[in-house]
Write an enzyme that holds these catalytic residues in place. Sequence first.
Site, PDB file in Angstrom:
ATOM      1  N   HIS A  37      48.379  19.617 -38.836  1.00  0.00           N
ATOM      2  CA  HIS A  37      48.779  18.612 -39.833  1.00  0.00           C
ATOM      3  C   HIS A  37      49.408  19.340 -41.031  1.00  0.00           C
ATOM      4  O   HIS A  37      48.856  20.333 -41.502  1.00  0.00           O
ATOM      5  CB  HIS A  37      47.568  17.792 -40.278  1.00  0.00           C
ATOM      6  CG  HIS A  37      47.945  16.726 -41.253  1.00  0.00           C
ATOM      7  ND1 HIS A  37      48.566  15.548 -40.865  1.00  0.00           N
ATOM      8  CD2 HIS A  37      47.851  16.678 -42.601  1.00  0.00           C
ATOM      9  CE1 HIS A  37      48.820  14.827 -41.941  1.00  0.00           C
ATOM     10  NE2 HIS A  37      48.402  15.480 -42.993  1.00  0.00           N
ATOM     11  N   ASN A  79      44.869  19.666 -33.456  1.00  0.00           N
ATOM     12  CA  ASN A  79      46.058  19.060 -34.063  1.00  0.00           C
ATOM     13  C   ASN A  79      46.497  19.910 -35.241  1.00  0.00           C
ATOM     14  O   ASN A  79      45.665  20.474 -35.945  1.00  0.00           O
ATOM     15  CB  ASN A  79      45.723  17.644 -34.558  1.00  0.00           C
ATOM     16  CG  ASN A  79      46.908  16.970 -35.231  1.00  0.00           C
ATOM     17  OD1 ASN A  79      48.022  16.959 -34.697  1.00  0.00           O
ATOM     18  ND2 ASN A  79      46.693  16.401 -36.418  1.00  0.00           N
TER      19      ASN A  79
END
Length: 199
Positions: A110, A108
Site C-alpha cells: 500500500h 499487499n
Amino acid sequence: MVRKARIAVLVSGGGTNLQALIDAQKSGIIANGEITLVISNKEGAYALERAANAGIKTETVIKKETPDFEGRLIELLEANGTDVIVLAGFMSILSERFTSHFEKRILNVHPSLIPSFCGEGFYGLRVHQAALDYGVKVTGATVHFVNEIPDGGQIIMQKAVEIQPGDTPETLQKRVMEQAEWIILPLSVEKVCKEITEG
Ligand code: GAR
C-alpha cells in the site's frame, strides 16, 4: 519444506511492483520463493506482458464476467499449489471468504504509511493526492498481511519517503515506488517465503 514457496501475484495495471519481484527473484533477493502464476482482473494489463516476458504463467479473471469471482481465483490459486499470494496493485477488495482461506499467506503493498491514507477508496494516485491535501511532510509505503479489513492486517515492513515542495500525486507516486515499494515488497515476500519454507 526444502522446496521453494510458490508465489502467485495478483495485478490490475502497470505491474511495476510485479517487475520488482521478478527482478528480485533473478538477483537472488527472493531466494526462498518462485513466482509461478500471475492473475490479472483487467484484460490487457501491462503486468501480463511483464509476466509473459519472464516466462511466468498468466490468467485473466474479470469480475463482471465471472459469476463466482473469488471462487474462480481460489480454484486457480489452489491448482497452482500456491503458498504465498502477493497483491501488487490489485484493485479489487477481497472478502473474508477469500482472506480466511489463505490466512497469513496474502501480502499487499500500500502506498502510504498505514494507518494514514488507507482503507476503502484509498488506492493508486488517490492515496498520494490525500497525503498532499493533508499536508503531511513524510509519507511512504507499507507491506502488510491481508485480512478481511481493507489495509487492516498485520504490518510486515514500512519505509518512509519525504514529500518535496511542488510534488504532484504523480511525482510523489514515482518517489514512493522507487524509494519504498520496490524495495520493501521483495524483502517482505522473501521474509514470508523463508518463514514458510523453514517452518
Ligand atoms: C502501487 O503504487 C501500489 O502500491 C498501489 O497501486 C500501485 C500499483 O502500481 N496499490 C494500492 O493503492 C492498493 N491499495 P503497479 O501496478 O505499477 O505495481
